[in-house]
Design a protein around this motif. Structure first.
Motif, short mmCIF file in Angstrom:
data_model
loop_
_atom_site.label_atom_id
_atom_site.label_comp_id
_atom_site.label_asym_id
_atom_site.label_seq_id
_atom_site.Cartn_x
_atom_site.Cartn_y
_atom_site.Cartn_z
N SER A 41 0.29 8.79 -2.12
CA SER A 41 -0.60 9.61 -2.92
C SER A 41 -1.76 10.17 -2.10
N VAL A 42 -2.44 9.31 -1.36
CA VAL A 42 -3.61 9.71 -0.57
C VAL A 42 -3.24 10.70 0.53
N SER A 43 -2.12 10.44 1.20
CA SER A 43 -1.71 11.29 2.32
C SER A 43 -0.91 12.51 1.86
N GLU A 44 -0.53 12.52 0.59
CA GLU A 44 0.31 13.58 0.03
C GLU A 44 1.61 13.72 0.82
N GLN A 58 2.95 4.57 10.39
CA GLN A 58 1.51 4.55 10.64
C GLN A 58 0.91 5.80 10.01
N VAL A 59 -0.22 5.63 9.33
CA VAL A 59 -0.88 6.76 8.68
C VAL A 59 -2.32 6.83 9.18
N GLU A 60 -2.70 8.01 9.64
CA GLU A 60 -4.08 8.23 10.04
C GLU A 60 -4.87 8.61 8.81
N ASN A 115 0.80 -1.23 0.00
CA ASN A 115 0.00 0.00 0.00
C ASN A 115 0.83 1.28 0.00
N LEU A 116 2.15 1.17 -0.04
CA LEU A 116 3.05 2.31 0.07
C LEU A 116 2.73 3.42 -0.93
N GLU A 117 2.68 3.09 -2.20
CA GLU A 117 2.48 4.12 -3.23
C GLU A 117 1.11 4.78 -3.11
#
Length: 177
Positions: A39-42, A51-53, A33-35
């Motif tokens: 993109s989503v989190s910019e 960790q990404v919220e 899911n890295l790429e």
């Protein structure tokens, strides 16, 4: 109390249109899911293990009769055929219960298009995402029954208060006795 003419009030008896809700969850960055997360989190500096919220919008509908019947299959009963009132609950497959509740209530749009296509689709999802969705679906459908006050053992009923679970955590699978 308002009296209704059922012939003229069919829409009142339907489960209703989905309501829009925000869902927040945390996901771990993996090679897979890295790429997409960059993109989503910019955030181009993300790396595996971070960790990404995340926040998104989902639609939650009231559980229909058909969906609640599917969810009830998670309960295994020891039926007393002599006196049905004396029947006992043997076990609850909480994984199946939660999966069918989410399958029957989480939508991707206001039209009610199901987000999940099967219980397996729910099972394959990230646990933190499922916990976040379940909390939102519970707010709309009250799956947990009577309200539980946070940080307190008090419930709106003293009966069975020892078996009440926190609304912050999904149900744990009970073992068969």
């Amino acid at each position: 109390m308002a009296k209704v003419d059922f012939k003229k009030a069919k829409n009142i008896t339907k489960a209703g249109a989905p309501v829009e809700r925000d869902v927040n969850w945390t996901v771990e960055v993996t090679n897979e899911n890295l790429e997409q997360l960059k993109s989503v989190s910019e955030n181009p500096d993300l790396k595996v293990g971070d960790q990404v919220e995340l926040e998104g919008q989902v639609f939650v509908k009231r559980m229909s009769f058909k969906a609640s019947r599917e969810a009830s299959k998670a309960f295994e009963w020891d039926i007393d055929y002599e006196d049905v009132e004396k029947s006992k609950l043997k076990s609850v497959d909480s994984d199946q219960l939660q999966a069918t509740q989410l399958l029957g209530t989480i939508c991707e749009d206001a039209k009610g298009t199901p987000f999940f296509t099967s219980t397996q689709d729910v099972y394959d999802s990230d646990p933190s995402f499922i916990v976040a969705l379940y909390q939102i679906a519970d707010e709309v459908n009250n799956f947990m029954g009577k309200l539980v006050k946070k940080n307190s053992s008090e419930t709106s009923s003293s009966e069975n208060s020892s078996s009440t679970e926190s609304v912050d955590a999904p149900l744990k699978k009970q073992s068969k006795k």
